[in-house]
Design an enzyme around this catalytic site. Structure first.
Site, PDB file in Angstrom:
ATOM      1  N   LEU A   1     -33.684 -47.268  17.514  1.00 31.60           N
ATOM      2  CA  LEU A   1     -34.749 -46.899  17.816  1.00 31.60           C
ATOM      3  C   LEU A   1     -35.524 -46.084  16.525  1.00 31.60           C
ATOM      4  O   LEU A   1     -35.080 -45.435  15.987  1.00 31.60           O
ATOM      5  CB  LEU A   1     -34.364 -45.399  19.048  1.00 31.60           C
ATOM      6  CG  LEU A   1     -33.782 -45.574  20.261  1.00 31.60           C
ATOM      7  CD1 LEU A   1     -33.930 -44.399  21.181  1.00 31.60           C
ATOM      8  CD2 LEU A   1     -34.340 -47.032  20.880  1.00 31.60           C
TER       9      LEU A   1
ATOM     10  N   ARG B   1     -43.167 -34.846  10.718  1.00 36.41           N
ATOM     11  CA  ARG B   1     -42.910 -33.549   9.850  1.00 36.41           C
ATOM     12  C   ARG B   1     -42.604 -34.244   8.575  1.00 36.41           C
ATOM     13  O   ARG B   1     -42.331 -33.197   7.655  1.00 36.41           O
ATOM     14  CB  ARG B   1     -41.534 -32.673  10.623  1.00 36.41           C
ATOM     15  CG  ARG B   1     -41.946 -32.013  11.669  1.00 36.41           C
ATOM     16  CD  ARG B   1     -40.806 -31.415  12.313  1.00 36.41           C
ATOM     17  NE  ARG B   1     -40.154 -32.405  13.147  1.00 36.41           N
ATOM     18  CZ  ARG B   1     -38.962 -32.286  13.614  1.00 36.41           C
ATOM     19  NH1 ARG B   1     -38.211 -31.210  13.367  1.00 36.41           N
ATOM     20  NH2 ARG B   1     -38.283 -33.185  14.293  1.00 36.41           N
TER      21      ARG B   1
ATOM     22  N   LYS C   1     -41.410 -42.919   8.808  1.00 44.04           N
ATOM     23  CA  LYS C   1     -40.335 -42.372   8.518  1.00 44.04           C
ATOM     24  C   LYS C   1     -39.200 -42.797   7.843  1.00 44.04           C
ATOM     25  O   LYS C   1     -38.633 -42.562   7.024  1.00 44.04           O
ATOM     26  CB  LYS C   1     -40.088 -41.181   9.641  1.00 44.04           C
ATOM     27  CG  LYS C   1     -38.670 -40.232   9.219  1.00 44.04           C
ATOM     28  CD  LYS C   1     -38.546 -39.250  10.152  1.00 44.04           C
ATOM     29  CE  LYS C   1     -37.944 -39.540  11.528  1.00 44.04           C
ATOM     30  NZ  LYS C   1     -37.720 -38.261  12.375  1.00 44.04           N
TER      31      LYS C   1
ATOM     32  N   GLY D   1     -41.123 -41.705  24.465  1.00 42.40           N
ATOM     33  CA  GLY D   1     -39.660 -41.106  24.617  1.00 42.40           C
ATOM     34  C   GLY D   1     -38.759 -42.141  24.387  1.00 42.40           C
ATOM     35  O   GLY D   1     -38.720 -43.229  24.358  1.00 42.40           O
TER      36      GLY D   1
ATOM     37  N   ASN E   1     -26.058 -33.192  21.157  1.00 41.10           N
ATOM     38  CA  ASN E   1     -26.031 -34.653  21.407  1.00 41.10           C
ATOM     39  C   ASN E   1     -26.542 -35.111  20.081  1.00 41.10           C
ATOM     40  O   ASN E   1     -27.642 -35.051  19.468  1.00 41.10           O
ATOM     41  CB  ASN E   1     -27.316 -35.012  22.466  1.00 41.10           C
ATOM     42  CG  ASN E   1     -27.403 -36.364  22.451  1.00 41.10           C
ATOM     43  OD1 ASN E   1     -26.664 -37.370  22.245  1.00 41.10           O
ATOM     44  ND2 ASN E   1     -28.640 -36.840  23.029  1.00 41.10           N
TER      45      ASN E   1
ATOM     46  N   ASN F   1     -30.831 -63.145 -37.585  1.00 43.63           N
ATOM     47  CA  ASN F   1     -31.199 -61.853 -37.619  1.00 43.63           C
ATOM     48  C   ASN F   1     -32.647 -61.350 -37.741  1.00 43.63           C
ATOM     49  O   ASN F   1     -33.348 -62.108 -38.429  1.00 43.63           O
ATOM     50  CB  ASN F   1     -30.659 -61.329 -39.173  1.00 43.63           C
ATOM     51  CG  ASN F   1     -31.070 -59.928 -39.685  1.00 43.63           C
ATOM     52  OD1 ASN F   1     -30.161 -58.970 -39.006  1.00 43.63           O
ATOM     53  ND2 ASN F   1     -31.979 -59.319 -40.091  1.00 43.63           N
TER      54      ASN F   1
ATOM     55  N   TYR G   1     -49.120 -63.070 -26.850  1.00 37.21           N
ATOM     56  CA  TYR G   1     -50.229 -63.145 -25.950  1.00 37.21           C
ATOM     57  C   TYR G   1     -51.740 -63.390 -26.818  1.00 37.21           C
ATOM     58  O   TYR G   1     -51.675 -62.640 -27.697  1.00 37.21           O
ATOM     59  CB  TYR G   1     -50.411 -61.705 -25.198  1.00 37.21           C
ATOM     60  CG  TYR G   1     -51.373 -61.266 -24.261  1.00 37.21           C
ATOM     61  CD1 TYR G   1     -51.638 -62.611 -23.218  1.00 37.21           C
ATOM     62  CD2 TYR G   1     -52.206 -60.372 -24.359  1.00 37.21           C
ATOM     63  CE1 TYR G   1     -52.475 -62.351 -22.177  1.00 37.21           C
ATOM     64  CE2 TYR G   1     -53.160 -60.548 -23.106  1.00 37.21           C
ATOM     65  CZ  TYR G   1     -53.238 -61.264 -22.181  1.00 37.21           C
ATOM     66  OH  TYR G   1     -54.329 -61.228 -21.224  1.00 37.21           O
TER      67      TYR G   1
HETATM   68  C1  UD1 Z   1     -33.272 -36.778  20.606  1.00 34.38           C
HETATM   69  C2  UD1 Z   1     -32.374 -36.390  21.980  1.00 34.38           C
HETATM   70  C3  UD1 Z   1     -31.829 -35.030  21.785  1.00 34.38           C
HETATM   71  C4  UD1 Z   1     -30.580 -35.284  20.564  1.00 34.38           C
HETATM   72  C5  UD1 Z   1     -31.627 -35.560  19.197  1.00 34.38           C
HETATM   73  C6  UD1 Z   1     -30.826 -35.807  18.008  1.00 34.38           C
HETATM   74  C7  UD1 Z   1     -33.763 -37.159  23.868  1.00 34.38           C
HETATM   75  C8  UD1 Z   1     -34.515 -36.858  24.968  1.00 34.38           C
HETATM   76  N1  UD1 Z   1     -33.253 -36.275  22.992  1.00 34.38           N
HETATM   77  O1  UD1 Z   1     -34.185 -35.528  20.540  1.00 34.38           O
HETATM   78  O2  UD1 Z   1     -30.602 -34.885  22.899  1.00 34.38           O
HETATM   79  O3  UD1 Z   1     -30.007 -33.777  20.280  1.00 34.38           O
HETATM   80  O4  UD1 Z   1     -32.271 -36.597  19.448  1.00 34.38           O
HETATM   81  O5  UD1 Z   1     -31.413 -36.220  16.826  1.00 34.38           O
HETATM   82  O6  UD1 Z   1     -33.234 -38.403  23.579  1.00 34.38           O
HETATM   83  N2  UD1 Z   1     -37.981 -42.846  19.299  1.00 34.38           N
HETATM   84  C9  UD1 Z   1     -38.490 -44.189  19.486  1.00 34.38           C
HETATM   85  N3  UD1 Z   1     -39.525 -44.034  20.542  1.00 34.38           N
HETATM   86  C10 UD1 Z   1     -39.926 -43.101  21.292  1.00 34.38           C
HETATM   87  C11 UD1 Z   1     -39.382 -41.700  20.896  1.00 34.38           C
HETATM   88  C12 UD1 Z   1     -38.308 -41.808  19.728  1.00 34.38           C
HETATM   89  O7  UD1 Z   1     -38.457 -45.173  18.853  1.00 34.38           O
HETATM   90  O8  UD1 Z   1     -40.763 -43.195  21.917  1.00 34.38           O
HETATM   91  C13 UD1 Z   1     -37.058 -42.899  17.969  1.00 34.38           C
HETATM   92  C14 UD1 Z   1     -37.563 -41.930  16.893  1.00 34.38           C
HETATM   93  O9  UD1 Z   1     -38.080 -42.928  16.050  1.00 34.38           O
HETATM   94  C15 UD1 Z   1     -36.210 -41.509  16.511  1.00 34.38           C
HETATM   95  C16 UD1 Z   1     -35.277 -41.506  17.675  1.00 34.38           C
HETATM   96  O10 UD1 Z   1     -35.825 -42.094  18.832  1.00 34.38           O
HETATM   97  O11 UD1 Z   1     -35.537 -41.988  15.425  1.00 34.38           O
HETATM   98  C17 UD1 Z   1     -35.059 -39.825  18.244  1.00 34.38           C
HETATM   99  O12 UD1 Z   1     -36.453 -39.497  18.759  1.00 34.38           O
HETATM  100  P1  UD1 Z   1     -36.858 -37.963  18.552  1.00 34.38           P
HETATM  101  O13 UD1 Z   1     -38.177 -37.742  19.120  1.00 34.38           O
HETATM  102  O14 UD1 Z   1     -36.643 -37.392  17.236  1.00 34.38           O
HETATM  103  O15 UD1 Z   1     -35.686 -37.216  19.457  1.00 34.38           O
HETATM  104  P2  UD1 Z   1     -35.377 -35.674  19.461  1.00 34.38           P
HETATM  105  O16 UD1 Z   1     -36.634 -34.868  19.956  1.00 34.38           O
HETATM  106  O17 UD1 Z   1     -34.990 -35.456  18.005  1.00 34.38           O
HETATM  107 CA    CA Z   2     -35.211 -36.067  15.644  1.00 29.04          CA
END
Ligand code: UD1
Ligand code: CA
Length: 463
Positions: free
Chosen positions: A10, A17, A24, A81, A173, A381, A391
């Site tokens: 993902l 941030r 990122k 998500g 997690n 040498n 150039y």
């Molecule tokens: C997520 C977990 C959380 C865990 C944490 C660990 C869920 C709901 N929560 O939270 O339990 O403790 O990671 O770091 O899964 N991403 C996508 N598409 C999206 C959303 C996210 O590709 O629509 C990717 C982001 O780029 C990232 C990863 O998924 O690499 C995690 O997403 P992020 O929004 O950072 O999740 P957290 O809120 O940190």
């Molecule tokens: Ca995260």
């Protein structure tokens, strides 16, 4: 490699941030972008064509950056998500059956050993899913692992939804899972958007599977660094430090002496042979390959450099996309760039620059010279201050210098030009015509001495 494994990474998120114009996962740590580290780790457990990176933010740029690694891509146009991000991969061939491992593109420190362990424990346990967790002193911000009496995961509760009691849980997690693919997909379909955020949480699938009698079991990793997710540049610097520290440690254990290792920067892809000595503040970058018994002096910078056995790059030198033969030397304060080659036993001294130039075996250019687009034979040498004028304002022209030639100090070689084997160029000559083999070229004004001139001048002034 375990058979029948696919990986989804993902990597579509914005990374707000980081406060950056760059996605990122394209930020660098340890000499590679975050996503590249994750893909390389994934290749440990799955064939590249069964690895899918989910991209969204700057999708084209991200793809272009890691395309060469051979994985597939899926675009998540709207980031709805983690559950939604995985769902967009449903149509990909290769992810439908077997084990499906989910990784995060911003989680670059996960070790290959832990990935192998995830698969091994998952398979041995015969469960629906395995989730990597760790125990943190401060779990704020993470999803908490709620366990049942049997030690299986009852639920993963996000920070915002956690009760006061659940907030006390310190097992978190990581977001890294191994699923039985055929079980996952139907339950993932059933995940509803979170009422508060409107996002589809991948974590919710655990409860849905459990209600149907399919267990998720945690795999607790000791080293929390492994699952460090990069959110800010502070964490990016921390990940970079961890990569570097690990790399220099590996090199030292492999027989390389590194002085003040905490100051030395080595990219993950660099190779260094036994009994090489690396000085403080040195940087070995990109695809640099250093042989055995070499020396890399203090603050030297090697980028995509090749050093054969016994070669020495002295302090404060820069070697870029260039090669040193066995026992060849450069510096201190030498510069090699754009495919320069210093052949076996040849020496390049201080304040000498070689660009697209080959310096033959045993030849020397020890002081203050610019040698560009030149082919220089053996045992030549090159005197101090020699300049190839390569150039002409429009294009670059070549200079050829034959074996055993002697180019006197402060010579100006106006290219294209050829200096024959065994010839001499008198110091301070301007060479515009070819110098025949074994000849002496004198290309400067003749010296005239005016007897007593200086004395007379002093006397005139005194009057
Ligand atoms: C997520 C977990 C959380 C865990 C944490 C660990 C869920 C709901 N929560 O939270 O339990 O403790 O990671 O770091 O899964 N991403 C996508 N598409 C999206 C959303 C996210 O590709 O629509 C990717 C982001 O780029 C990232 C990863 O998924 O690499 C995690 O997403 P992020 O929004 O950072 O999740 P957290 O809120 O940190
Ligand atoms: Ca995260």
């Amino acid at each position: 490699m375990t058979r029948d494994v696919s990986v989804v990474i993902l990597a579509a998120g914005l990374g707000t941030r980081m406060r950056s114009g760059l996605a990122k996962v394209l930020h660098q740590a340890g000499g590679a972008c975050l996503l590249e580290h994750v893909i390389e780790a994934a290749k440990e457990i799955a064939e590249p064509e069964r690895i899918v990176a989910v991209v969204g933010h700057q999708a084209e740029r991200v793809k272009a950056e890691v395309e060469g690694l051979g994985t597939r891509f899926e675009v998540q146009t709207e980031q709805k998500g983690t559950g939604h991000a995985l769902r967009v991969c449903a149509g990909q061939p290769g992810v439908k059956s077997g084990r499906l491992v989910v990784l995060y593109g911003d989680c670059p420190l996960l070790s290959r050993a832990t990935l192998r362990r995830l698969l091994a424990e998952h398979e041995a346990g015969g469960r629906a899913a395995t989730v990597i967790t760790t125990v943190l002193p401060d779990a704020t911000g993470y999803g908490r692992i709620v366990l049942d009496e049997a030690g299986q995961v009852a639920a993963i509760v996000e920070q915002k939804a956690a009760t006061a009691e659940q907030k006390e849980i310190r097992e978190i997690n990581s977001g890294i899972y191994c699923f039985e693919a055929e079980l996952l997909w139907p339950y993932l379909e059933k995940v509803e958007p979170n009422p508060a955020s409107g996002e589809y949480y991948l974590t919710d699938v655990v409860e849905l599977m459990r209600a149907a009698g399919h267990a998720t079991v945690p795999l607790v990793v000791e080293d929390a660094n492994e699952i460090l997710g990069i959110n800010t540049r502070v964490e990016l610097a921390e990940a970079d430090r961890i990569f570097r520290q690990k790399k220099v440690r590996e090199l030292m254990l492999g027989g390389v002496t590194i002085q003040r290792p905490e100051t030395v920067t080595v990219d993950v892809g660099v190779e260094v042979g036994q009994d090489t000595v690396i000085g403080p503040m040195a940087q070995l970058l990109g695809k640099t390959k250093v042989g055995r018994e070499c020396a890399v002096g203090a603050s030297a910078i090697l980028e995509n450099a090749v050093l054969e056995d016994g070669a020495k790059v002295h302090a404060f030198s820069s070697v870029q996309d260039s090669r040193l033969g066995a026992a060849a030397e450069v510096g201190p304060y030498g510069r090699l760039r754009m495919g320069a080659v210093v052949e076996d036993g040849a020496m390049v001294g201080n304040f000498v620059e070689l660009k697209k130039t080959r310096l033959g075996q045993g030849s020397k250019a020890m002081h203050l010279a610019y040698l560009g687009d030149a082919t220089i034979g053996q045992k030549v040498n090159i005197g101090a201050g020699t300049i190839t004028c390569n150039y002409d304002g429009r294009k670059k022209n070549p200079t050829q210098i034959g074996d055993g030639a002697f180019v006197g100090s402060n010579s100006t070689l106006v290219a294209p030009v050829e200096v024959g084997a065994g010839s001499y160029v008198a110091a301070a000559s301007i060479v515009t015509k070819p110098v025949p083999k074994d000849a002496l070229a004198v290309g400067r004004a003749h010296q005239i001495n005016k007897e007593g001139w200086a004395k007379r001048r002093r006397e005139e002034k005194a009057e």
